[in-house]
Scaffold this motif. Structure first.
Motif, mmCIF file in Angstrom:
data_model
loop_
_atom_site.group_PDB
_atom_site.id
_atom_site.type_symbol
_atom_site.label_atom_id
_atom_site.label_comp_id
_atom_site.label_asym_id
_atom_site.label_seq_id
_atom_site.Cartn_x
_atom_site.Cartn_y
_atom_site.Cartn_z
ATOM 1 N N ARG A 78 33.105 43.864 28.207
ATOM 2 C CA ARG A 78 34.219 43.129 27.605
ATOM 3 C C ARG A 78 35.356 42.911 28.610
ATOM 4 N N ILE A 79 35.454 43.809 29.592
ATOM 5 C CA ILE A 79 36.556 43.697 30.542
ATOM 6 C C ILE A 79 36.466 42.401 31.325
ATOM 7 N N GLN A 80 35.287 42.081 31.831
ATOM 8 C CA GLN A 80 35.139 40.849 32.596
ATOM 9 C C GLN A 80 35.402 39.625 31.726
ATOM 10 N N GLN A 81 35.060 39.720 30.455
ATOM 11 C CA GLN A 81 35.303 38.607 29.541
ATOM 12 C C GLN A 81 36.800 38.381 29.328
ATOM 13 N N ARG A 82 37.581 39.451 29.372
ATOM 14 C CA ARG A 82 39.015 39.361 29.101
ATOM 15 C C ARG A 82 39.858 39.222 30.362
ATOM 16 N N LYS A 83 39.296 39.602 31.492
ATOM 17 C CA LYS A 83 40.089 39.715 32.715
ATOM 18 C C LYS A 83 40.684 38.379 33.156
ATOM 19 N N GLU A 84 39.905 37.316 33.087
ATOM 20 C CA GLU A 84 40.406 36.007 33.511
ATOM 21 C C GLU A 84 41.571 35.556 32.636
ATOM 22 N N HIS A 85 41.449 35.768 31.330
ATOM 23 C CA HIS A 85 42.528 35.383 30.410
ATOM 24 C C HIS A 85 43.803 36.164 30.711
ATOM 25 N N LEU A 86 43.666 37.464 30.929
ATOM 26 C CA LEU A 86 44.831 38.285 31.236
ATOM 27 C C LEU A 86 45.448 37.874 32.571
ATOM 28 N N PHE A 87 44.588 37.543 33.533
ATOM 29 C CA PHE A 87 45.075 37.107 34.844
ATOM 30 C C PHE A 87 45.942 35.856 34.710
ATOM 31 N N GLN A 88 45.496 34.899 33.908
ATOM 32 C CA GLN A 88 46.272 33.677 33.710
ATOM 33 C C GLN A 88 47.602 33.980 33.011
ATOM 34 N N ASN A 89 47.581 34.900 32.050
ATOM 35 C CA ASN A 89 48.827 35.285 31.378
ATOM 36 C C ASN A 89 49.828 35.871 32.365
ATOM 37 N N VAL A 90 49.320 36.715 33.260
ATOM 38 C CA VAL A 90 50.192 37.330 34.262
ATOM 39 C C VAL A 90 50.784 36.266 35.182
ATOM 40 N N GLN A 91 49.952 35.332 35.639
ATOM 41 C CA GLN A 91 50.441 34.278 36.528
ATOM 42 C C GLN A 91 51.509 33.427 35.844
ATOM 43 N N HIS A 92 51.298 33.111 34.572
ATOM 44 C CA HIS A 92 52.290 32.328 33.831
ATOM 45 C C HIS A 92 53.615 33.080 33.727
ATOM 46 N N ARG A 93 53.523 34.387 33.445
ATOM 47 C CA ARG A 93 54.749 35.174 33.290
ATOM 48 C C ARG A 93 55.504 35.279 34.617
#
Length: 266
Positions: free
Chosen positions: A210-225
């Motif tokens: 599940r981590i790899q499935q979520r990691k890209e989404h979290l990465f984009q959230n961090v970049q936006h913030r």
């Protein structure tokens, strides 16, 4: 007497404030795990449970817990672990911080925007080390009793970014694909290992994919913030930075370039 009462009330208030700081939300859980608040009261962890600063989490022999933090990071607790959130604040201020302790067991930490905007604000404590990061996905394990060739102490493996392991005897940087060890034995400095620890090869996890499935989404959230904090516009869909796959390929190249260094540090 009055001064003692005032001090006790102040301590209680500090604990209450600490406990109200949201750390994150449990996104996935497998097996048995318990969250314990500052009063010592525990309850079973289920998906959707909110975790607050000041609380501790204990996982059973079959327990795994994935927490998405308020700053879009991720903590994956492994079985037989004892984890505590010492201090946490994610308000977009200079005082934001992430300080937690792994007292036993193992975790994987993917840092959120707090550590990526201010690396010094992140600290993971273990019984033998303090671990700092620079924009990192790393795995830390605390072993109490020797198992086969793995000795008691703290192990750290870096998937992305860099960690810095510090003890009273010195510090060492750990880069992608490298494994480091800080022994529990007094007077011995942390060092790089020539190969992956044996317990990592034997470790069986049920919800790790599940981590790899979520990691890209979290990465984009961090970049936006981070862009918002810098006053920059968000990327258009076609202008986004390379994703997880490309970053993994870059990390592999760096690992190959660092092989000679790894062999010199058994």
């Amino acid at each position: 007497m009055r001064r003692v009462i005032v001090s006790l009330l102040g301590l209680l208030l500090a604990q209450t404030v600490c406990a109200t700081e949201l750390f994150g939300t449990v996104e996935a859980v497998s097996g048995e795990a318990t969250v314990i608040d500052v009063t010592g009261t525990g309850k079973r962890i289920t998906s959707g449970v909110q975790i607050f600063a000041g609380q501790s989490i204990q996982t059973a022999a079959d327990g795994e817990v994935h927490i998405v933090t308020k700053d879009s990071g991720l903590i994956a607790l492994r079985p037989n672990s004892n984890f505590r959130i010492d201090r946490y604040q994610a308000k977009g201020e200079s005082s934001d911080e992430v300080v937690f302790s792994l007292l036993k067991g193992a975790l994987r930490s993917i840092t959120g925007w707090i550590a990526k905007s201010n690396a010094s604000a992140y600290r993971l404590n273990t019984p033998t080390t303090t671990i700092g990061v620079r924009g990192t996905d790393h795995e830390t394990t605390v072993i109490d009793i020797a198992v086969d060739d793995d000795q008691p102490g703290t192990f750290d493996t870096v998937n992305e970014g860099v960690t810095v392991i510090r003890t009273a005897q010195g510090e060492i940087e750990v880069h992608p694909g490298e494994h480091a060890f800080a022994p529990r034995e007094a007077g011995v400095a942390p060092r790089l290992l020539a190969q992956r620890p044996g317990f990592m090869k034997r470790r069986a996890l049920r919800i790790e994919e599940r981590i790899q499935q979520r990691k890209e989404h979290l990465f984009q959230n961090v970049q936006h913030r981070l862009k918002e904090r810098a006053g920059e516009p968000r990327d258009a869909p076609g202008d986004r930075k390379p994703g997880i796959k490309n970053r993994r390929e870059e990390a592999k190249k760096k690992i190959e370039q660092r092989r000679p260094r790894e062999r010199r540090n058994p």
